[in-house]
Design a protein around this motif. Structure first.
Motif, PDB file in Angstrom:
ATOM      1  N   ALA A   1     -13.003   7.521 -41.315  1.00 50.83           N
ATOM      2  CA  ALA A   1     -14.464   8.475 -41.213  1.00 50.83           C
ATOM      3  C   ALA A   1     -14.686   8.481 -39.702  1.00 50.83           C
ATOM      4  O   ALA A   1     -14.085   7.552 -39.114  1.00 50.83           O
ATOM      5  N   HIS A   2     -15.301   9.518 -39.263  1.00 51.11           N
ATOM      6  CA  HIS A   2     -15.706   9.536 -38.010  1.00 51.11           C
ATOM      7  C   HIS A   2     -17.087   9.954 -37.943  1.00 51.11           C
ATOM      8  O   HIS A   2     -17.533  10.692 -38.309  1.00 51.11           O
ATOM      9  N   VAL A   3     -17.896   9.234 -36.894  1.00 51.76           N
ATOM     10  CA  VAL A   3     -19.331   9.244 -37.054  1.00 51.76           C
ATOM     11  C   VAL A   3     -19.562   9.950 -35.450  1.00 51.76           C
ATOM     12  O   VAL A   3     -19.362   9.299 -34.644  1.00 51.76           O
ATOM     13  N   GLY A   4     -19.981  11.172 -35.323  1.00 52.62           N
ATOM     14  CA  GLY A   4     -20.266  11.453 -34.055  1.00 52.62           C
ATOM     15  C   GLY A   4     -20.620  12.920 -33.951  1.00 52.62           C
ATOM     16  O   GLY A   4     -20.989  13.537 -35.014  1.00 52.62           O
TER      17      GLY A   4
ATOM     18  N   LEU B   1     -18.355   0.520 -43.141  1.00 48.37           N
ATOM     19  CA  LEU B   1     -17.350  -0.519 -43.297  1.00 48.37           C
ATOM     20  C   LEU B   1     -17.882  -1.543 -44.363  1.00 48.37           C
ATOM     21  O   LEU B   1     -16.931  -2.230 -45.165  1.00 48.37           O
ATOM     22  N   THR B   2     -18.950  -2.076 -44.127  1.00 52.01           N
ATOM     23  CA  THR B   2     -19.673  -3.143 -45.011  1.00 52.01           C
ATOM     24  C   THR B   2     -19.507  -2.666 -46.464  1.00 52.01           C
ATOM     25  O   THR B   2     -18.903  -3.346 -47.573  1.00 52.01           O
ATOM     26  N   ASN B   3     -19.755  -1.241 -46.959  1.00 52.51           N
ATOM     27  CA  ASN B   3     -19.846  -0.829 -48.132  1.00 52.51           C
ATOM     28  C   ASN B   3     -18.270  -0.663 -48.356  1.00 52.51           C
ATOM     29  O   ASN B   3     -17.983  -0.882 -49.577  1.00 52.51           O
ATOM     30  N   TYR B   4     -17.556  -0.349 -47.725  1.00 52.67           N
ATOM     31  CA  TYR B   4     -16.196  -0.151 -48.076  1.00 52.67           C
ATOM     32  C   TYR B   4     -15.510  -1.387 -48.425  1.00 52.67           C
ATOM     33  O   TYR B   4     -14.756  -1.530 -49.520  1.00 52.67           O
ATOM     34  N   ALA B   5     -15.886  -2.728 -47.477  1.00 52.62           N
ATOM     35  CA  ALA B   5     -15.180  -3.891 -47.856  1.00 52.62           C
ATOM     36  C   ALA B   5     -15.691  -4.365 -49.298  1.00 52.62           C
ATOM     37  O   ALA B   5     -15.027  -5.124 -50.082  1.00 52.62           O
ATOM     38  N   GLU B   6     -16.837  -4.084 -49.520  1.00 51.22           N
ATOM     39  CA  GLU B   6     -17.539  -4.845 -50.781  1.00 51.22           C
ATOM     40  C   GLU B   6     -17.227  -3.907 -52.115  1.00 51.22           C
ATOM     41  O   GLU B   6     -16.665  -4.395 -52.979  1.00 51.22           O
ATOM     42  N   THR B   7     -17.244  -2.648 -51.975  1.00 56.48           N
ATOM     43  CA  THR B   7     -17.210  -1.721 -53.220  1.00 56.48           C
ATOM     44  C   THR B   7     -16.137  -0.572 -53.054  1.00 56.48           C
ATOM     45  O   THR B   7     -15.874   0.039 -54.013  1.00 56.48           O
TER      46      THR B   7
ATOM     47  N   ASN C   1     -16.485   1.992 -51.749  1.00 59.71           N
ATOM     48  CA  ASN C   1     -17.165   3.341 -51.809  1.00 59.71           C
ATOM     49  C   ASN C   1     -16.973   3.737 -50.153  1.00 59.71           C
ATOM     50  O   ASN C   1     -17.266   3.086 -49.190  1.00 59.71           O
ATOM     51  N   LEU C   2     -16.685   5.119 -50.000  1.00 62.48           N
ATOM     52  CA  LEU C   2     -16.525   5.605 -48.712  1.00 62.48           C
ATOM     53  C   LEU C   2     -17.276   7.129 -48.646  1.00 62.48           C
ATOM     54  O   LEU C   2     -16.811   7.893 -49.441  1.00 62.48           O
ATOM     55  N   PRO C   3     -18.271   7.521 -47.953  1.00 62.86           N
ATOM     56  CA  PRO C   3     -18.721   8.767 -47.706  1.00 62.86           C
ATOM     57  C   PRO C   3     -17.646   9.859 -47.151  1.00 62.86           C
ATOM     58  O   PRO C   3     -16.829   9.212 -46.467  1.00 62.86           O
ATOM     59  N   THR C   4     -17.755  11.032 -47.679  1.00 66.34           N
ATOM     60  CA  THR C   4     -16.486  11.883 -47.415  1.00 66.34           C
ATOM     61  C   THR C   4     -16.956  12.958 -45.873  1.00 66.34           C
ATOM     62  O   THR C   4     -16.343  13.626 -45.763  1.00 66.34           O
ATOM     63  N   GLY C   5     -18.462  12.714 -45.775  1.00 66.50           N
ATOM     64  CA  GLY C   5     -18.968  13.538 -44.686  1.00 66.50           C
ATOM     65  C   GLY C   5     -18.588  15.173 -44.986  1.00 66.50           C
ATOM     66  O   GLY C   5     -19.232  15.585 -46.244  1.00 66.50           O
ATOM     67  N   ASP C   6     -17.980  15.838 -44.293  1.00 68.29           N
ATOM     68  CA  ASP C   6     -17.939  17.229 -44.388  1.00 68.29           C
ATOM     69  C   ASP C   6     -16.660  17.653 -45.452  1.00 68.29           C
ATOM     70  O   ASP C   6     -16.429  18.812 -45.313  1.00 68.29           O
TER      71      ASP C   6
ATOM     72  N   THR D   1     -13.728  16.002 -44.753  1.00 71.87           N
ATOM     73  CA  THR D   1     -12.450  15.504 -44.119  1.00 71.87           C
ATOM     74  C   THR D   1     -12.838  14.033 -43.675  1.00 71.87           C
ATOM     75  O   THR D   1     -11.851  13.339 -43.078  1.00 71.87           O
ATOM     76  N   GLY D   2     -14.126  13.659 -43.745  1.00 72.69           N
ATOM     77  CA  GLY D   2     -14.658  12.308 -43.293  1.00 72.69           C
ATOM     78  C   GLY D   2     -15.308  12.228 -42.110  1.00 72.69           C
ATOM     79  O   GLY D   2     -15.698  11.404 -41.421  1.00 72.69           O
ATOM     80  N   LEU D   3     -15.664  13.450 -41.594  1.00 73.91           N
ATOM     81  CA  LEU D   3     -16.353  13.858 -40.575  1.00 73.91           C
ATOM     82  C   LEU D   3     -17.834  13.788 -40.612  1.00 73.91           C
ATOM     83  O   LEU D   3     -18.280  14.670 -41.315  1.00 73.91           O
ATOM     84  N   ILE D   4     -18.609  12.880 -40.184  1.00 72.81           N
ATOM     85  CA  ILE D   4     -20.164  12.721 -40.317  1.00 72.81           C
ATOM     86  C   ILE D   4     -20.598  12.980 -38.949  1.00 72.81           C
ATOM     87  O   ILE D   4     -20.473  12.226 -38.036  1.00 72.81           O
ATOM     88  N   MET D   5     -21.179  14.182 -39.120  1.00 70.86           N
ATOM     89  CA  MET D   5     -21.982  14.625 -37.765  1.00 70.86           C
ATOM     90  C   MET D   5     -23.369  13.848 -37.506  1.00 70.86           C
ATOM     91  O   MET D   5     -24.060  13.861 -38.505  1.00 70.86           O
TER      92      MET D   5
END
Lengths: 357, 335
Positions: free
Chosen positions: B146-149, B293-299, B301-306, B308-312
């Protein structure tokens, strides 16, 4: 003025005719003066050719004189230090440190601004004394010692500011600056309005000229000035003649740091803020000015007045590029060329006219 | 100074240094969900960005990282090269982080060409990677989750469109860090938003943050040379103050806006001296990747943003209407 007689044989040296040109060129500042005039003409012509006469206007002149004054404030002490045979690479980081201290004491701790300025001057000058003591006690080259302290002081500023504030850009309340008696010495400006636009003569220009004048007076007219040249020319000979070499050097390191704190005070009052990045890289700019001003890297020779001319030339080139509508990327090339030209010119003048090598 | 005193002083200095050095921010015992794949106390995340904490903008990012580490109860280690433009140095830091086999890796990607090899190695080693701040156009290709920016070009374009709507005809862009691709994109987007067909023909001024008087004089000189300039965009808050001084001295009506916030900028906006600031909410750019990353490691779970994984996180625009609300937060390094 004495004139040579018509009789055969060379006249005694004390009666030798020295033309005015020759006497002027024999001064260490001569090369720098030539450079200033050259830079001025180049940018005046270039900006006129592009259809703007702003470079020659009062507003334009005040603009680049203001820029020259900034590094110019530290350049005098840096030049004196170079004449004494030493470098201070930490002076840029001292500017940032000093400003951050002002910001922390005034804004974060909420103490009066005059107290913040005095505290920053004492701390910064103290670091300068430390620089000097390390150099004279260890006998290590000051280039290395101050390279180390440059990193240490820069790091110290970050640790200080991040531990105490979490931000690196500290705002100082302009109303408090306006009401503070000591802050006036650094925030004062003479403004006049012409055609709706305000032009400002900042107090930093006065500090620059004042410091250069004091420096030139000390170097040229006082015993301490002789000591500086002597220490840089030949430390052993100077020591044998009873010159307190260590004291001279420590004093000059302290003076350099003190001038950094004056510059930091001017910046933080003028822009009512402190930023850890200020002054970064200025140590080399100050050395560039001193070299253009005729100072030798090996020490023992140089000029404070020439250094002030060097500051003016760099300020003019820095801002002249904008007036001439030239891409600013050329500024660094211009600095490099000016530096090389100045060194060649200074060398030639020194051999040809001053009779020195 | 006698030797004992000296030793004492050194020991003191070392203690102080140890206390201030980049000690991993450890959590306060926050507990993850039952049945998680890993315990929070075992989660170690490495962050490598191109931003030194001495930079005002990145200081806020780092505060976001610290807050997330403490909220999540995970261990986070933050690193950046000594020079913002030092890509070989940053690449080496990424390699070093990967060698520690962290639970997750957070990177900024200011220069994809230089950093791709190191990032690809991390992905190949099976380390979950989240990018932030810069790299929105390449993260997918590199196998980053994912990308946050914010997308820089669009942010600049938004500023240009706002200027155009305000009637600006001849604007300049002040770039304080020539060579940084993100900043070039901001200027290009800005000129595109203003309606220039070739954004590279837009007038760009340059200067250094280390020299505020030089930046102010440069802007004054530009205004004196070209009296038709009626808009200025600065790309960072440290430039905004000198720009404001130059605009005020000119006595003209010149629209002024900046990227990113500072207490100074917000006060000027509140007082109507500046038009707006583009806010990319960089605190979230530090905070969210740690949470993801914490949630991904635990469960896993991964947000998909738009999608494509882009979280604005931006661009948001701070104007006269909402400036007052964020001033106090900005002074604390949270905005």
């Amino acid at each position: 003025m004495a004139t040579t007689t018509a009789s055969a044989g060379p006249a005694p040296e004390r009666l030798r005719t020295v033309s005015l040109t020759q006497r002027l060129l024999a001064r260490p500042a001569a090369g720098a003066l030539v450079i200033v005039v050259f830079v001025f003409i180049v940018f005046a012509v270039l900006s006129e050719a592009r259809g703007s006469s702003a470079f020659l206007s009062i507003a334009g002149i005040l603009n680049y004189v203001g820029v020259a004054s900034q590094v110019g404030i530290i350049a005098t002490a840096v030049a004196l230090l170079m004449i004494a045979g030493e470098f201070d690479l930490s002076v840029g980081s001292l500017v940032g440190f000093s400003g951050i201290v002002i910001g922390i004491v005034s804004t974060v701790w909420g103490l009066p601004i005059w107290l913040a300025i005095i505290a920053s001057m004492i701390l910064t000058t103290g670091l300068g004394v430390l620089n000097g003591l390390i150099v004279v006690r260890t006998g290590l080259p000051s280039f290395i010692v101050t390279l180390a302290t440059m990193f240490i002081i820069g790091g110290l500023s970050s640790v200080l500011v991040l531990t105490l504030t979490n931000i690196t850009f500290i705002r100082i309340d302009p109303d408090l600056i306006a009401a503070d008696p000591l802050a006036q010495l650094f925030s004062w400006k003479f403004s006049f309005v012409f055609d709706g636009a305000t032009s400002d003569l900042y107090v930093s220009v006065i500090w620059w000229i004042l410091i250069a004048a004091v420096g030139a007076y000390i170097l040229g007219r006082r015993k301490f000035g002789n000591w500086i040249t002597g220490v840089g020319g030949s430390p052993t000979a100077a020591r044998n003649l009873g010159v307190p070499v260590a004291r001279v050097k420590v004093t000059l390191f302290a003076a350099t740091a003190f001038s950094a704190s004056i510059l930091a005070a001017c910046q933080s009052m003028q822009f009512s803020s402190a930023d850890i990045q200020r002054g970064g890289g200025w140590e080399l700019q100050a050395i560039t000015m001193a070299v253009i001003g005729g100072c030798l890297l090996s020490g023992g020779y140089g000029s404070v007045v020439g250094t002030a001319f060097g500051a003016l030339a760099l300020g003019m080139a820095n801002i002249g590029i904008v007036y001439a509508s030239i891409n600013a990327d050329w500024y660094k090339i211009a600095i490099g060329l000016l530096l090389l030209t100045a060194v060649v010119l200074n060398n030639w003048i020194r051999r040809r006219f001053a009779g020195l090598r | 100074m006698d030797k004992r005193k000296f030793a004492g002083l050194m020991a003191g200095a070392i203690l102080v240094l140890a206390a201030c050095s980049s000690t991993p921010s450890a959590g306060t015992g926050a507990k993850g969900p039952d049945g998680a794949l890993v315990k929070r106390a075992d989660i170690k995340i490495e962050v490598v960005t191109h931003g030194q904490a001495i930079d005002g903008f990145w200081g806020v990012v780092r505060n976001g990282v610290k807050a997330a580490a403490s909220d999540m109860g995970v261990t986070v280690n933050y690193n950046a090269p000594a020079q913002e433009s030092d890509m070989p140095g940053m690449s080496a830091l990424i390699d070093a982080a990967v060698a520690k086999h962290p639970t997750g890796l957070v990177v900024s990607i200011p220069n994809p060409d230089a950093l791709s090899p190191a990032i690809t190695k991390a992905v190949a080693a099976g380390i979950p990677v989240v990018s932030m701040n810069s790299g929105s156009d390449v993260f997918k290709k590199l196998g980053i989750l994912a990308h946050v920016g914010q997308t820089e070009f669009q942010a600049g374009q938004g500023a240009g469109e706002r200027f155009l709507a305000a009637g600006v005809k001849n604007a300049v862009c002040f770039n304080q860090e020539v060579g940084n691709q993100a900043l070039t994109l901001r200027c290009n987007g800005f000129f595109t938003g203003l309606g220039l067909t070739d954004p590279s023909k837009g007038k760009v001024l340059t200067g250094k943050i280390s020299d505020p008087a030089g930046m102010q004089a440069t802007i004054s000189a530009a205004i004196q040379t070209d009296p038709t300039i009626d808009g200025i965009l600065t790309l960072g808050p440290s430039v905004a103050k000198p720009a404001l001084a130059a605009v005020q001295a000119s006595g003209k009506t010149i629209h002024l806006a900046t990227f990113d916030l500072s207490a100074d900028v917000l006060t000027a906006i509140k007082d109507g001296k500046m038009d707006f600031a583009i806010d990319q909410q960089q605190f979230l750019q530090g905070y969210l990747p740690i949470v993801i990353l914490t949630n991904y490691a635990e469960t896993r779970n991964l947000p998909t943003g738009d999608g494509t994984g882009l979280i604005m996180t931006g661009p948001g625009f701070v104007t006269k209407d909402n400036a007052a609300d964020v001033i106090a937060l900005s002074a604390k390094g949270l905005r």
